[in-house]
Each structure stands twice: as C-alpha cells, then as structure tokens.
Design an enzyme around this catalytic site. Structure first.
Site, PDB file in Angstrom:
ATOM      1  N   HIS A  84       9.889  -2.077  12.992  1.00  0.00           N
ATOM      2  CA  HIS A  84       8.978  -2.905  12.189  1.00  0.00           C
ATOM      3  C   HIS A  84       9.265  -4.366  12.547  1.00  0.00           C
ATOM      4  O   HIS A  84      10.388  -4.711  12.914  1.00  0.00           O
ATOM      5  CB  HIS A  84       9.321  -2.639  10.710  1.00  0.00           C
ATOM      6  CG  HIS A  84       8.432  -3.319   9.727  1.00  0.00           C
ATOM      7  ND1 HIS A  84       8.606  -4.622   9.350  1.00  0.00           N
ATOM      8  CD2 HIS A  84       7.369  -2.856   9.011  1.00  0.00           C
ATOM      9  CE1 HIS A  84       7.696  -4.940   8.453  1.00  0.00           C
ATOM     10  NE2 HIS A  84       6.938  -3.893   8.224  1.00  0.00           N
ATOM     11  N   ASP A  86      17.953  -0.342   9.333  1.00  0.00           N
ATOM     12  CA  ASP A  86      16.820  -0.665   8.477  1.00  0.00           C
ATOM     13  C   ASP A  86      16.463   0.622   7.716  1.00  0.00           C
ATOM     14  O   ASP A  86      15.918   1.561   8.303  1.00  0.00           O
ATOM     15  CB  ASP A  86      15.657  -1.143   9.361  1.00  0.00           C
ATOM     16  CG  ASP A  86      14.355  -1.319   8.590  1.00  0.00           C
ATOM     17  OD1 ASP A  86      14.305  -0.940   7.398  1.00  0.00           O
ATOM     18  OD2 ASP A  86      13.379  -1.818   9.182  1.00  0.00           O
ATOM     19  N   GLN A 134      12.446   2.775   5.016  1.00  0.00           N
ATOM     20  CA  GLN A 134      11.665   4.017   4.893  1.00  0.00           C
ATOM     21  C   GLN A 134      12.543   5.246   4.708  1.00  0.00           C
ATOM     22  O   GLN A 134      12.025   6.356   4.617  1.00  0.00           O
ATOM     23  CB  GLN A 134      10.778   4.206   6.136  1.00  0.00           C
ATOM     24  CG  GLN A 134       9.746   3.110   6.349  1.00  0.00           C
ATOM     25  CD  GLN A 134       8.639   3.108   5.289  1.00  0.00           C
ATOM     26  OE1 GLN A 134       8.538   4.008   4.456  1.00  0.00           O
ATOM     27  NE2 GLN A 134       7.811   2.073   5.310  1.00  0.00           N
ATOM     28  N   LYS A 171       9.708   0.390  -2.378  1.00  0.00           N
ATOM     29  CA  LYS A 171       9.280   1.622  -1.704  1.00  0.00           C
ATOM     30  C   LYS A 171       9.956   2.847  -2.311  1.00  0.00           C
ATOM     31  O   LYS A 171       9.702   3.976  -1.906  1.00  0.00           O
ATOM     32  CB  LYS A 171       9.615   1.538  -0.214  1.00  0.00           C
ATOM     33  CG  LYS A 171       8.832   0.461   0.535  1.00  0.00           C
ATOM     34  CD  LYS A 171       9.080   0.559   2.001  1.00  0.00           C
ATOM     35  CE  LYS A 171       8.730  -0.687   2.761  1.00  0.00           C
ATOM     36  NZ  LYS A 171       7.294  -0.929   2.880  1.00  0.00           N
ATOM     37  N   CYS A 185       2.569  -3.569  11.010  1.00  0.00           N
ATOM     38  CA  CYS A 185       3.655  -4.517  11.344  1.00  0.00           C
ATOM     39  C   CYS A 185       4.523  -3.970  12.476  1.00  0.00           C
ATOM     40  O   CYS A 185       5.749  -4.127  12.460  1.00  0.00           O
ATOM     41  CB  CYS A 185       4.507  -4.850  10.127  1.00  0.00           C
ATOM     42  SG  CYS A 185       3.575  -5.572   8.794  1.00  0.00           S
TER      43      CYS A 185
HETATM   44  N1  C6P Z   1       6.667  -1.500   5.822  1.00  0.00           N
HETATM   45  C1  C6P Z   1       4.507  -0.403   5.698  1.00  0.00           C
HETATM   46  O1  C6P Z   1       3.379  -0.259   5.223  1.00  0.00           O
HETATM   47  P1  C6P Z   1       9.590  -5.367   3.014  1.00  0.00           P
HETATM   48  O2  C6P Z   1       8.195  -5.864   3.246  1.00  0.00           O
HETATM   49  O3  C6P Z   1      10.620  -6.443   3.243  1.00  0.00           O
HETATM   50  O4  C6P Z   1       9.751  -4.659   1.717  1.00  0.00           O
HETATM   51  O5  C6P Z   1       9.830  -4.207   4.107  1.00  0.00           O
HETATM   52  C2  C6P Z   1       9.706  -4.491   5.471  1.00  0.00           C
HETATM   53  C3  C6P Z   1       9.879  -3.246   6.274  1.00  0.00           C
HETATM   54  C4  C6P Z   1      10.981  -3.136   7.103  1.00  0.00           C
HETATM   55  N2  C6P Z   1      11.227  -2.034   7.804  1.00  0.00           N
HETATM   56  C5  C6P Z   1      10.405  -0.971   7.757  1.00  0.00           C
HETATM   57  C6  C6P Z   1      10.746   0.246   8.550  1.00  0.00           C
HETATM   58  C7  C6P Z   1       9.267  -1.018   6.969  1.00  0.00           C
HETATM   59  O6  C6P Z   1       8.452   0.033   6.924  1.00  0.00           O
HETATM   60  C8  C6P Z   1       8.984  -2.184   6.208  1.00  0.00           C
HETATM   61  C9  C6P Z   1       7.739  -2.293   5.393  1.00  0.00           C
HETATM   62  C10 C6P Z   1       5.426  -1.428   5.080  1.00  0.00           C
HETATM   63  O7  C6P Z   1       4.890   0.269   6.638  1.00  0.00           O
HETATM   64  C11 C6P Z   1       4.745  -2.755   4.917  1.00  0.00           C
HETATM   65  S1  C6P Z   1       4.359  -3.515   6.460  1.00  0.00           S
END
Ligand code: C6P
Length: 410
Positions: A121, A198, A201, A224, A364
């Site tokens: 991401h 990371d 997910q 999430k 993203c």
């Molecule tokens: N992915 C998706 O729809 P934040 O925005 O900081 O809570 O998370 C960022 C992020 C980082 N790593 C991974 C693997 C992610 O999936 C995400 C967020 C969302 O897939 C929003 S783009």
C-alpha cells in the site's frame, strides 16, 4: 453468538440503501462498528470526559485508567511483552511514517538498502521511498511470484549484508495474499536487518503474536478492526522504540523542560506528544473485547468459507479476472477482480444502486496495479458480519452490470 446474531450488533447494517437492504462489502477500507464500541465512546463523553495523565480529579483518573486499560488490551491482543511497546497513533499511515522519520532516517545511512515488495500500500511504500531519497539509501523490491505471493527464495536472493530494513505487508489489501512474515523476519534477522510489518489488513482478521512473528515493528489501524477512525498502533521492540527520537515535541511527552534543553518521558509516552486520542483508544479497547469474545480463529474460519464461496461463484461469471492466490490458506477475506468491458467504477456505481458497497480504483497501490497491468480493479472485502447471501447479491449485481454494458456496447 452465531454470525447472524453478530450482524445484529452492528446498527448501521440494519438499513436500506437506495431501497435495498445494505450489503456492505468494503470492510478493507473501513469496517463497521458494533454497538459496544459506539457505546464505549458515548460513555466516555457522557460520563468521564477528561484529559489523561494530568489532573488528580476523579474524571481525570477514570479517563487515564480507561486509556491505559486500552493499551493493556492492545498489548494482550498482539501478545507484546509489555505496554511500553504499544504506542497509540492516528493509524497505520502515521505509525509507518513515524518509523521512517524517527528510526530509518536516524539510523540508516547512505548505501544501506531498504527492501520492500511491489504489493505494498502507498503508506508502506512512500515513507521508505522518501527516507531513502533523504539519506541516500537504496530502495529495492523483492519480486512477486506470478500468483501474487512472496516466495522465500526471492526474499533470500534479494537480501544481503547491506539490507538494514525490510518493510512488508502481512496481508495485501488488493491480492488478499497472506505473506509469510515470520519466515521473512527470520531471514531479515540472519542478515542483521530490522523488519517492519504493515498489519492494517491482518490485525482485523488473523490472530497476531508479535513475539512469535518476531517482527521489530508493526503498524495497525483501529478503524479496520471494528474500532473508531483516528486511532492506530505502533508496536516496536522496546530497545528500538527507546532509540527512536520523539515524533512530536510538546505537552505529554516531556519529563523536564529547561530554557535550552529538555528530557523525555519513558516509553510509550515519549512517542505520544500532545493530548492523546482518548476516545479512540477507549473505542479500540471495546473493539478488541468484542473481537476476542467471538475469537479471531472463528472469524478467520468464517471469512475463509466466504472467500471460497466468493471464488466459486465469481469464477463462474464469464469474462471475469480474479487477482491473487487461489489457495484459501494463502489469502485473507477479500476478492479483487475485473469484469470484461465494465470499468470497476461503473460496476461499483451500478452495485451501489442495488445497495451493495464495494471499492473500485487503485486501492492506494499504483505500483501493484502496474504489476497487474491494469489501471483499476473492483474489490469486495468481507468481515464477520457478512454472509453467503451477501455474495449472492454481489454476483447478481455483477451479472446485471455485465448484461447492461453488453446491451449498450452491441
Ligand atoms: N487501505 C483500503 O481500502 P490507514 O489509512 O492509515 O488506516 O491505513 C493505510 C493502509 C496501510 N496498509 C494497508 C495494507 C492498507 O490496506 C491500508 C488502508 C484501505 O485498502 C484504504 S486505502
């Protein structure tokens, strides 16, 4: 509680959208929140709203206890050794940027190598890209296997004595791939590198154990995993967090301030400058209680069934391309796909008119879209409140969109 009863715990799911009962298939973007989480936040503001670590008054003590209690829950949830290793942040993005700024930019030097993958991401890619540029480090990519997985052989080929930092997603938000982070951590440590996972997910769906994975850093978003937005976690091994310079200077994080110099509090507060995200942490604590009551293993099993069912049903649609590994043990609860002649944004719009929420776009992950050779995809992501009927609605909606565009185009 069975999964039908679980769904009833999410008030937002008891509504119609565009005249249809809502089918929420966008939990990878953000999950819905159970009643207990909403009530925990409500109770804080209604009953004991106060700043933490400051006043000795009753409300202040209650707020501090609830905030620090949430930290203890997070510690147990990911099996960290101690609460000093749990830093509350705004979310995964902030956690990763903190590591980039306060660890990588501080301790890596020109010529050192940072190893990542093309499935990251943007939040787990740009911070390292920028850090590498700033310090003259080299950003390198572990190649992906054709089915969208990371092979340990490729990890071993990509790593060397110059590798000082490895950053990898536990679960891809596009491919659904579950990466072998425990094995990758072992390889990284054999080469003296630090590994950052990371877990945006994975934390909502898989039982995490940072000691077993032996990762050095981990980043998590509360929103999430049934928690509120605006709260996240930075996990770090204590010696590494201790080495890090503070991310923000000001109130809360200081020990002693003099005219020309200051000293910092001990961990984790050294890394939590300013009034913290009190309601968010309390809400996250309630979310953890909720998830643990159901059991992460039960949630995983439920999602495995759903993703298998989705695979079967979607594969039967003519002209569909599904991305990511096919083996259930290699993937998490989401399915990313494209349908011939239907742009994913058009598909998402048509599904929305039937009350079905999916995500369309690059998610993203532009470098991953390049690897997949597409500009965008559709994605349906599942959580503990979804059912096979939701997937049936999705399939019906996709067929409807397909039929519409076939008529328009002929
Ligand atoms: N992915 C998706 O729809 P934040 O925005 O900081 O809570 O998370 C960022 C992020 C980082 N790593 C991974 C693997 C992610 O999936 C995400 C967020 C969302 O897939 C929003 S783009």
């Amino acid at each position: 509680m069975n999964f039908r009863e679980i769904k009833e715990e999410f008030p937002i799911l008891n509504q119609h959208v565009n005249g249809y009962p809502i089918v929420y298939l966008d939990s990878s973007a953000t999950s819905q929140k159970p009643r207990v989480v909403i009530e925990a936040i409500d109770s804080y503001y209604n009953n004991f709203n106060s700043n933490v670590h400051r006043g000795v008054h009753t409300l202040g003590t209650r707020a501090t206890d609830a905030y620090e209690g949430a930290r203890e829950k997070v510690k147990n949830f990911i099996n960290a050794k101690e609460t000093a290793e749990i830093v509350f942040t705004r979310g995964t993005t902030t956690s990763l940027n903190m590591i980039a700024q306060c660890y990588v930019m501080e301790f890596l030097k020109e010529g050192d190598e940072i190893l990542i993958t093309q499935m990251e991401h943007h939040s787990n890619l740009i911070p390292w890209q920028q850090a590498a540029k700033k310090i003259g480090a080299v950003l390198k990519y572990i190649p992906l296997s054709p089915n969208g997985t990371v092979d340990l052989i490729d990890v071993k080929k990509s790593i060397n004595s110059k590798t000082k930092f490895v950053a990898i997603t536990h679960v891809s938000n596009v491919l659904g791939t579950i990466n072998p982070v425990k094995e990758i951590a072992k390889v990284a440590h054999q080469h003296g590198a630090v590994i950052c996972v990371d877990a945006a997910q994975s934390a909502p769906h898989l039982k995490l154990d940072v000691q077993d994975l032996d990762c050095d850093f981990m980043a998590i978003s509360g929103h999430k995993m049934a928690g509120p937005t605006g709260i996240g976690i930075l996990y770090g091994k204590k010696d590494l967090l201790n080495k890090m310079t503070p991310y923000e200077f000001g109130g809360e994080m200081i020990d002693f301030v003099d005219l020309y110099d200051s000293t910092w509090k001990e961990l984790p507060w050294k890394l939590e400058g300013g009034t913290p995200i009190i309601a968010g942490a309390i809400g996250l604590g309630a979310a953890i209680d909720f998830l643990e009551q159901i059991g992460l293993d039960t949630i995983r099993l439920h999602e495995e069934k759903l993703v298998n069912y989705a695979f079967q049903q979607l594969s039967a649609i003519e002209g569909i391309s599904i991305y990511g590994p096919k083996q259930p043990e290699q993937r998490s609860g989401l399915i990313t796909f494209n349908v011939n002649d239907v742009h994913p944004h058009d598909l998402a719009t048509i599904l929305d008119s039937d009350g079905i929420a999916i995500r369309a776009g690059h998610h993203c992950c532009q470098p991953l879209m390049k690897w997949l050779n597409v500009s965008a995809t559709a994605r349906a992501s599942f959580y503990l409140y979804n059912s096979e009927e939701d997937i049936d609605s999705l399939v019906k909606g996709i067929k409807k969109a397909k039929a519409y565009f076939e008529t328009v185009l002929t």
